[in-house]
Design a protein around this motif. Structure first.
Motif, PDB file in Angstrom:
ATOM      1  N   GLU A  16     -16.575 -21.305 -19.730  1.00  0.00           N
ATOM      2  CA  GLU A  16     -17.741 -20.855 -20.488  1.00  0.00           C
ATOM      3  C   GLU A  16     -17.721 -21.617 -21.806  1.00  0.00           C
ATOM      4  O   GLU A  16     -16.812 -21.432 -22.620  1.00  0.00           O
ATOM      5  N   TYR A  17     -18.716 -22.467 -22.007  1.00  0.00           N
ATOM      6  CA  TYR A  17     -18.722 -23.363 -23.169  1.00  0.00           C
ATOM      7  C   TYR A  17     -19.850 -22.986 -24.111  1.00  0.00           C
ATOM      8  O   TYR A  17     -21.012 -22.928 -23.716  1.00  0.00           O
ATOM      9  N   TRP A  18     -19.499 -22.740 -25.380  1.00  0.00           N
ATOM     10  CA  TRP A  18     -20.455 -22.331 -26.399  1.00  0.00           C
ATOM     11  C   TRP A  18     -20.305 -23.294 -27.561  1.00  0.00           C
ATOM     12  O   TRP A  18     -19.202 -23.506 -28.059  1.00  0.00           O
ATOM     13  N   VAL A  19     -21.418 -23.868 -28.023  1.00  0.00           N
ATOM     14  CA  VAL A  19     -21.340 -24.840 -29.111  1.00  0.00           C
ATOM     15  C   VAL A  19     -22.384 -24.530 -30.177  1.00  0.00           C
ATOM     16  O   VAL A  19     -23.521 -24.167 -29.866  1.00  0.00           O
ATOM     17  N   ILE A  20     -21.985 -24.636 -31.451  1.00  0.00           N
ATOM     18  CA  ILE A  20     -22.892 -24.484 -32.576  1.00  0.00           C
ATOM     19  C   ILE A  20     -23.066 -25.855 -33.217  1.00  0.00           C
ATOM     20  O   ILE A  20     -22.082 -26.480 -33.642  1.00  0.00           O
ATOM     21  N   LEU A  21     -24.312 -26.322 -33.262  1.00  0.00           N
ATOM     22  CA  LEU A  21     -24.627 -27.652 -33.782  1.00  0.00           C
ATOM     23  C   LEU A  21     -25.390 -27.519 -35.099  1.00  0.00           C
ATOM     24  O   LEU A  21     -26.327 -26.729 -35.201  1.00  0.00           O
ATOM     25  N   HIS A  22     -25.006 -28.312 -36.071  1.00  0.00           N
ATOM     26  CA  HIS A  22     -25.735 -28.298 -37.335  1.00  0.00           C
ATOM     27  C   HIS A  22     -27.089 -28.982 -37.154  1.00  0.00           C
ATOM     28  O   HIS A  22     -27.217 -29.966 -36.404  1.00  0.00           O
ATOM     29  N   GLU A  23     -28.096 -28.468 -37.817  1.00  0.00           N
ATOM     30  CA  GLU A  23     -29.447 -29.021 -37.693  1.00  0.00           C
ATOM     31  C   GLU A  23     -29.503 -30.517 -38.000  1.00  0.00           C
ATOM     32  O   GLU A  23     -30.286 -31.261 -37.396  1.00  0.00           O
ATOM     33  N   SER A  24     -28.664 -30.982 -38.917  1.00  0.00           N
ATOM     34  CA  SER A  24     -28.690 -32.403 -39.297  1.00  0.00           C
ATOM     35  C   SER A  24     -28.391 -33.315 -38.119  1.00  0.00           C
ATOM     36  O   SER A  24     -28.846 -34.468 -38.084  1.00  0.00           O
ATOM     37  N   LEU A  25     -27.641 -32.841 -37.131  1.00  0.00           N
ATOM     38  CA  LEU A  25     -27.358 -33.659 -35.947  1.00  0.00           C
ATOM     39  C   LEU A  25     -28.632 -33.972 -35.182  1.00  0.00           C
ATOM     40  O   LEU A  25     -28.716 -34.990 -34.482  1.00  0.00           O
ATOM     41  N   ILE A  26     -29.615 -33.097 -35.285  1.00  0.00           N
ATOM     42  CA  ILE A  26     -30.862 -33.242 -34.542  1.00  0.00           C
ATOM     43  C   ILE A  26     -31.877 -34.084 -35.301  1.00  0.00           C
ATOM     44  O   ILE A  26     -32.554 -34.941 -34.712  1.00  0.00           O
ATOM     45  N   ILE A  27     -31.967 -33.891 -36.607  1.00  0.00           N
ATOM     46  CA  ILE A  27     -33.046 -34.542 -37.362  1.00  0.00           C
ATOM     47  C   ILE A  27     -32.608 -35.812 -38.102  1.00  0.00           C
ATOM     48  O   ILE A  27     -33.453 -36.563 -38.580  1.00  0.00           O
ATOM     49  N   ASP A  28     -31.299 -36.055 -38.216  1.00  0.00           N
ATOM     50  CA  ASP A  28     -30.799 -37.282 -38.850  1.00  0.00           C
ATOM     51  C   ASP A  28     -30.192 -38.163 -37.768  1.00  0.00           C
ATOM     52  O   ASP A  28     -29.030 -37.994 -37.394  1.00  0.00           O
ATOM     53  N   PRO A  29     -30.954 -39.105 -37.217  1.00  0.00           N
ATOM     54  CA  PRO A  29     -30.513 -39.835 -36.029  1.00  0.00           C
ATOM     55  C   PRO A  29     -29.361 -40.807 -36.281  1.00  0.00           C
ATOM     56  O   PRO A  29     -29.369 -41.559 -37.253  1.00  0.00           O
ATOM     57  N   LEU A  30     -28.393 -40.780 -35.403  1.00  0.00           N
ATOM     58  CA  LEU A  30     -27.299 -41.750 -35.416  1.00  0.00           C
ATOM     59  C   LEU A  30     -27.654 -42.976 -34.586  1.00  0.00           C
ATOM     60  O   LEU A  30     -27.142 -44.073 -34.828  1.00  0.00           O
ATOM     61  N   LEU A  31     -28.557 -42.780 -33.616  1.00  0.00           N
ATOM     62  CA  LEU A  31     -28.954 -43.848 -32.697  1.00  0.00           C
ATOM     63  C   LEU A  31     -30.449 -44.138 -32.858  1.00  0.00           C
ATOM     64  O   LEU A  31     -31.139 -43.522 -33.667  1.00  0.00           O
ATOM     65  N   SER A  32     -30.927 -45.049 -32.049  1.00  0.00           N
ATOM     66  CA  SER A  32     -32.369 -45.307 -31.978  1.00  0.00           C
ATOM     67  C   SER A  32     -33.082 -44.076 -31.446  1.00  0.00           C
ATOM     68  O   SER A  32     -32.447 -43.134 -30.942  1.00  0.00           O
ATOM     69  N   ASP A  33     -34.409 -44.071 -31.531  1.00  0.00           N
ATOM     70  CA  ASP A  33     -35.171 -42.934 -31.005  1.00  0.00           C
ATOM     71  C   ASP A  33     -34.845 -42.693 -29.534  1.00  0.00           C
ATOM     72  O   ASP A  33     -34.656 -41.551 -29.097  1.00  0.00           O
ATOM     73  N   GLU A  72      -8.340 -28.352 -22.335  1.00  0.00           N
ATOM     74  CA  GLU A  72      -9.735 -28.259 -21.894  1.00  0.00           C
ATOM     75  C   GLU A  72      -9.850 -28.066 -20.389  1.00  0.00           C
ATOM     76  O   GLU A  72     -10.745 -27.363 -19.916  1.00  0.00           O
ATOM     77  N   LYS A  73      -8.960 -28.681 -19.650  1.00  0.00           N
ATOM     78  CA  LYS A  73      -9.040 -28.653 -18.189  1.00  0.00           C
ATOM     79  C   LYS A  73      -8.735 -27.269 -17.615  1.00  0.00           C
ATOM     80  O   LYS A  73      -9.062 -26.992 -16.458  1.00  0.00           O
ATOM     81  N   HIS A  74      -8.094 -26.423 -18.404  1.00  0.00           N
ATOM     82  CA  HIS A  74      -7.650 -25.130 -17.894  1.00  0.00           C
ATOM     83  C   HIS A  74      -8.225 -23.951 -18.665  1.00  0.00           C
ATOM     84  O   HIS A  74      -7.856 -22.801 -18.395  1.00  0.00           O
ATOM     85  N   ALA A  75      -9.123 -24.209 -19.602  1.00  0.00           N
ATOM     86  CA  ALA A  75      -9.643 -23.141 -20.464  1.00  0.00           C
ATOM     87  C   ALA A  75     -10.596 -22.216 -19.715  1.00  0.00           C
ATOM     88  O   ALA A  75     -11.363 -22.654 -18.856  1.00  0.00           O
ATOM     89  N   LEU A  76     -10.550 -20.944 -20.062  1.00  0.00           N
ATOM     90  CA  LEU A  76     -11.560 -19.992 -19.590  1.00  0.00           C
ATOM     91  C   LEU A  76     -12.807 -20.103 -20.452  1.00  0.00           C
ATOM     92  O   LEU A  76     -13.929 -20.038 -19.951  1.00  0.00           O
ATOM     93  N   THR A  77     -12.604 -20.224 -21.757  1.00  0.00           N
ATOM     94  CA  THR A  77     -13.714 -20.372 -22.692  1.00  0.00           C
ATOM     95  C   THR A  77     -13.406 -21.489 -23.687  1.00  0.00           C
ATOM     96  O   THR A  77     -12.253 -21.690 -24.067  1.00  0.00           O
ATOM     97  N   ILE A  78     -14.453 -22.209 -24.085  1.00  0.00           N
ATOM     98  CA  ILE A  78     -14.361 -23.213 -25.143  1.00  0.00           C
ATOM     99  C   ILE A  78     -15.530 -22.966 -26.089  1.00  0.00           C
ATOM    100  O   ILE A  78     -16.678 -22.922 -25.656  1.00  0.00           O
ATOM    101  N   GLU A  79     -15.216 -22.797 -27.362  1.00  0.00           N
ATOM    102  CA  GLU A  79     -16.257 -22.594 -28.373  1.00  0.00           C
ATOM    103  C   GLU A  79     -16.065 -23.633 -29.478  1.00  0.00           C
ATOM    104  O   GLU A  79     -14.964 -23.767 -30.017  1.00  0.00           O
ATOM    105  N   GLU A  80     -17.133 -24.364 -29.797  1.00  0.00           N
ATOM    106  CA  GLU A  80     -17.020 -25.443 -30.781  1.00  0.00           C
ATOM    107  C   GLU A  80     -18.055 -25.317 -31.894  1.00  0.00           C
ATOM    108  O   GLU A  80     -19.167 -24.835 -31.672  1.00  0.00           O
ATOM    109  N   TRP A  81     -17.668 -25.795 -33.054  1.00  0.00           N
ATOM    110  CA  TRP A  81     -18.578 -25.956 -34.189  1.00  0.00           C
ATOM    111  C   TRP A  81     -18.443 -27.396 -34.641  1.00  0.00           C
ATOM    112  O   TRP A  81     -17.353 -27.868 -34.935  1.00  0.00           O
TER     113      TRP A  81
END
Length: 287
Positions: free
Chosen positions: A162-179, A100-109
């Protein structure tokens, strides 16, 4: 003439290892470029290893033993260096931590969790305790601190990949923490996006059939090394650097990205969710 910077081998196991590599390379009369012939790695990569700033991949250690005729010395020492740099992280994550410390690009799902590079301390703490519920407080905080330290790469302009991330919708609408905690976690993503440090996309949950239905994905590219693919399960992780296989994962990631909302629409969705959580409301599902 520029004076060569010396290496203090007493600082750590990696610097001791790197200094020994440079001594043997120079004793053999080999330049960085000459030493690396027949490998995939660049001279900056090797120089970082010699200064203890980067771990030695097993492939390059074997190359060193072959070129320098060191009878397996560098391959045997690889594990010692890995252990010396593994504070607060699992053994299987070591290769990725360094990359990670030396990457030109990082793409995550990330289908189930916000990735470690984007997590707030509260979110990281909740994830760690969910997986390791019997951990001592000191152990948890060590892991949280180590995870937060990884995100420092977003704070140094000239080293930011250059960091690109794809997040599933459930991460946003199904809370792991308090509001409040979820608002802070999502706002962390918004702030990084607005600072142009990351590009987030949201994959709607109605998109049921897609590549990577079975797990996470992380693809990294480098200026001086082959690309790397990483996927992780509960107590294990697998780093793959076979070029042909990484290309296959690359194509699958591109198809997944095509199914997600645009970066602009995704950021709007995340911003709206931040406001909903701040107002004590659960974000609506995407139509």
């Amino acid at each position: 003439m520029v004076r060569r910077k010396d290496i203090d081998g007493s600082m750590s196991v990696p610097t001791f290892y790197g200094k020994e590599l440079r001594w043997k390379r120079e004793a053999a009369g080999l330049s960085l470029e000459t030493f690396l012939k027949g490998s995939y790695f660049g001279k900056t990569y090797l120089s970082d290893i010699e200064h203890g700033q980067r771990r030695m991949p097993i492939e390059l250690a074997r190359h060193a033993d072959l070129i320098l005729k060191t009878d397996g010395f560098f391959e045997r020492r690889c594990e010692d260096v890995q252990k010396a740099r593994r504070i607060g992280h699992a053994e299987y994550f070591e290769k990725v931590l360094e990359a990670e410390k030396h990457a030109l690009t990082i793409e995550e799902w990330c289908p189930m969790l916000f990735p470690g590079l984007l997590q707030t301390p509260a979110y990281a703490r909740a994830v760690i305790l969910a997986g390791l519920p019997l951990s001592l407080d000191a152990e948890v905080e060590e892991k949280v601190s180590a995870r937060m330290a990884r995100a420092e790469l977003f704070e140094v302009d000239h080293r930011t990949p250059e960091y690109w991330v794809i997040l599933h919708e459930s991460l946003i609408i199904d809370p792991l923490l308090s509001d409040e905690g979820m608002g802070e976690q999502l706002n962390r993503v918004v702030q990084l996006a607005e600072r142009r440090r990351i590009t987030p996309q949201v994959l709607p949950r109605k998109c049921v059939a897609h590549p990577f239905m079975t797990g996470s994905a992380k693809i990294m590219t480098f200026a001086d090394a082959p690309p790397l693919f990483y996927t992780e399960a509960l107590h294990s992780g697998d780093a793959i650097d076979d070029i042909a296989l990484v290309q296959e994962y690359r194509r699958s990631y591109d198809r997944l990205r095509a199914a997600a909302l645009s970066p602009e629409a995704s950021l709007d969705v995340i911003k709206a969710a931040v406001e909903d959580y701040r107002n004590g409301k659960r974000p609506d599902r995407l139509e």
